[in-house]
Design a protein around this motif. Sequence first.
Motif, short mmCIF file in Angstrom:
data_model
loop_
_atom_site.label_atom_id
_atom_site.label_comp_id
_atom_site.label_asym_id
_atom_site.label_seq_id
_atom_site.Cartn_x
_atom_site.Cartn_y
_atom_site.Cartn_z
N ASN A 199 0.84 -1.21 0.00
CA ASN A 199 0.00 0.00 0.00
C ASN A 199 0.87 1.25 0.00
OD1 ASN A 199 -2.37 -1.46 -0.07
ND2 ASN A 199 -2.67 -1.40 2.15
N GLY A 200 1.95 1.21 0.75
CA GLY A 200 2.89 2.33 0.77
C GLY A 200 3.54 2.55 -0.58
N LEU A 201 3.91 1.47 -1.26
CA LEU A 201 4.47 1.59 -2.61
C LEU A 201 3.46 2.20 -3.57
CD1 LEU A 201 6.41 -1.76 -3.19
CD2 LEU A 201 7.36 0.51 -2.80
N HIS A 202 2.22 1.76 -3.44
CA HIS A 202 1.17 2.29 -4.31
C HIS A 202 1.01 3.80 -4.10
CE1 HIS A 202 -2.45 2.40 -6.70
NE2 HIS A 202 -3.05 3.02 -5.72
N GLY A 203 1.00 4.24 -2.87
CA GLY A 203 0.89 5.66 -2.57
C GLY A 203 2.08 6.45 -3.10
N LEU A 204 3.26 5.90 -2.95
CA LEU A 204 4.47 6.56 -3.44
C LEU A 204 4.42 6.69 -4.97
CD1 LEU A 204 7.30 7.68 -2.79
CD2 LEU A 204 8.15 5.34 -3.00
N ALA A 205 4.01 5.63 -5.63
CA ALA A 205 3.91 5.66 -7.10
C ALA A 205 2.88 6.69 -7.55
CB ALA A 205 3.56 4.27 -7.63
N ALA A 206 1.76 6.76 -6.84
CA ALA A 206 0.72 7.72 -7.19
C ALA A 206 1.21 9.15 -7.03
CB ALA A 206 -0.52 7.48 -6.33
N ARG A 207 1.97 9.42 -5.98
CA ARG A 207 2.52 10.78 -5.77
C ARG A 207 3.50 11.14 -6.88
NH1 ARG A 207 2.40 8.95 -0.60
NH2 ARG A 207 4.61 8.50 -0.50
N HIS A 208 4.35 10.21 -7.28
CA HIS A 208 5.32 10.48 -8.35
C HIS A 208 4.63 10.64 -9.70
CE1 HIS A 208 9.24 10.36 -6.46
NE2 HIS A 208 8.78 9.41 -5.66
#
Length: 78
Positions: free
Chosen positions: A66-75
Amino acid sequence: MATMNISLPDDLKAYVDRRVAGRYSTSSEFVRELIRKDHDLHRLRELILEGAASPLEGPIDEAFFNGLHGLAARHARK
């Protein structure tokens, strides 16, 4: 803004003209978009390699992904 002249074979020039028609104002706009996409892809590869080389911290569980998904969405919004 700097200017760059590019020579293309006739078949590639025709391809660019077809791609530009109706979608871009100029061939320069089309080429700028291609360069931006290439730049983004290069940066993504750098980030993936950087991440692959870094040590893992903590458990690899649902929260991790979930953290990776959030990071990818921000980038993706940048």
